[in-house]
Write a protein that holds these residues in place. Structure first.
Motif, short mmCIF file in Angstrom:
data_model
loop_
_atom_site.label_atom_id
_atom_site.label_comp_id
_atom_site.label_asym_id
_atom_site.label_seq_id
_atom_site.Cartn_x
_atom_site.Cartn_y
_atom_site.Cartn_z
N ALA A 1 1.35 34.09 -105.12
CA ALA A 1 2.15 34.47 -103.60
C ALA A 1 2.94 34.11 -103.65
O ALA A 1 3.87 34.22 -102.46
CB ALA A 1 0.88 33.69 -102.87
N GLY A 2 4.19 33.41 -104.36
CA GLY A 2 5.36 33.49 -104.15
C GLY A 2 6.03 31.39 -104.45
O GLY A 2 6.52 31.58 -104.38
N LYS A 3 4.53 30.93 -104.57
CA LYS A 3 4.57 29.39 -104.67
C LYS A 3 5.49 28.66 -105.07
O LYS A 3 6.74 27.92 -104.46
CB LYS A 3 3.30 28.99 -104.60
N THR A 4 5.61 29.36 -106.50
CA THR A 4 6.08 28.51 -107.47
C THR A 4 7.66 29.07 -106.23
O THR A 4 9.16 28.10 -107.55
CB THR A 4 6.25 28.47 -108.73
N THR A 5 8.10 30.37 -106.97
CA THR A 5 9.53 30.48 -107.05
C THR A 5 10.17 29.99 -105.22
O THR A 5 11.19 29.60 -105.44
CB THR A 5 9.34 32.96 -106.65
N LEU A 6 9.22 29.56 -104.64
CA LEU A 6 9.70 29.32 -103.46
C LEU A 6 10.18 27.60 -103.35
O LEU A 6 10.92 27.28 -102.80
CB LEU A 6 8.49 29.26 -102.41
N ALA A 7 9.18 27.22 -103.62
CA ALA A 7 9.45 25.21 -104.58
C ALA A 7 10.81 25.39 -104.78
O ALA A 7 11.35 24.63 -104.35
CB ALA A 7 7.87 24.95 -105.12
N PHE A 8 10.54 26.58 -106.10
CA PHE A 8 12.11 25.86 -106.31
C PHE A 8 13.13 26.24 -105.44
O PHE A 8 14.66 25.68 -105.95
CB PHE A 8 12.17 26.58 -108.22
N ALA A 9 13.60 27.52 -104.88
CA ALA A 9 14.48 27.48 -103.84
C ALA A 9 14.85 26.48 -102.78
O ALA A 9 15.55 26.06 -102.52
CB ALA A 9 13.78 29.00 -103.49
N LEU A 10 13.20 26.04 -102.38
CA LEU A 10 13.57 24.91 -101.24
C LEU A 10 13.94 23.87 -102.14
O LEU A 10 15.21 22.80 -101.70
CB LEU A 10 12.50 25.05 -100.66
N ALA A 11 13.64 23.28 -103.31
CA ALA A 11 14.02 22.37 -104.09
C ALA A 11 15.91 22.16 -104.42
O ALA A 11 15.99 21.01 -104.34
CB ALA A 11 13.04 22.24 -105.38
#
Length: 196
Positions: free
Chosen positions: A33-43
């Motif tokens: 769904a893009g959860k991890t990619t999104l988390a690292f971008a936000l981090a």
């Protein structure tokens, strides 16, 4: 009272700023769904602003904290509550915890939320609402292809349940949007909550 005492008292009386407030931001959604990619971008953005951030990636947790657990409902629940326990400890100590974890069952996510509430830690549930068709196209780990070929079974959202949150703090629609756009929406949401 000394100057040092006065400063300490003022510090204790002043509310924690956005950089000092911890919280668990749980990103739930289907595989790919893009959860991890999104988390690292936000981090990356939050760290640049001076926040203490930790990403508790579901795959890493399975390798290092939950090794040996399978994918039965019970094992999935155990895995989710373990991640929730670690997240709550970090959040209580001023860390922004981003947890990109499928957590397919509503009762498991509710258990994590309840523990946070009991311990006085903030918990925000973010539903990364990517349609299964798009997840299948992305198929980052090749899981959808393996399931279609009959090589694996129990794929969340295909032949195993995924209980989407009914009332998440934020439902993030990712269809037709870039990672940067989705991360910006989540950052705006955290800013409105006084966390960024």
């Amino acid at each position: 009272m000394t100057t040092a005492d006065t400063l300490a008292a003022a510090e204790a009386a002043s509310p924690a700023g956005p950089c000092d407030r911890g919280a668990t931001v749980w990103l739930t959604g289907l595989p790919s769904a893009g959860k991890t990619t999104l988390a690292f971008a936000l981090a990356e953005r939050l760290r640049a602003e001076g926040h203490r951030v930790e990403v508790l990636d579901g795959d890493e947790i399975r390798e290092f904290l939950s090794k040996g657990l399978g994918f039965s409902k019970e094992d999935r629940h155990t895995n989710v509550t373990r991640i929730g326990f670690v997240a709550e400890k970090l959040a209580k100590n001023g860390v922004k915890v981003l947890a990109p974890v499928i957590a397919p069952y509503a009762d498991s996510r509710a258990a994590v939320r309840a523990r946070h509430a009991e311990q006085g830690a903030e918990f925000l549930e973010i539903h990364v609402a990517t349609p299964v068709e798009l997840c299948s196209e992305r198929d980052v780990k090749g899981l959808y292809a393996k399931q279609a070929a009959g090589e694996i079974s129990g794929l969340t959202g295909v032949d195993d349940p995924y209980e989407a949150p009914e009332h998440p703090e934020l439902r993030l629609q990712t269809l037709g949007r870039s990672v940067a756009e989705s991360a910006a929406e989540l950052h705006t949401f955290l800013t409105e909550r006084g966390l960024a």
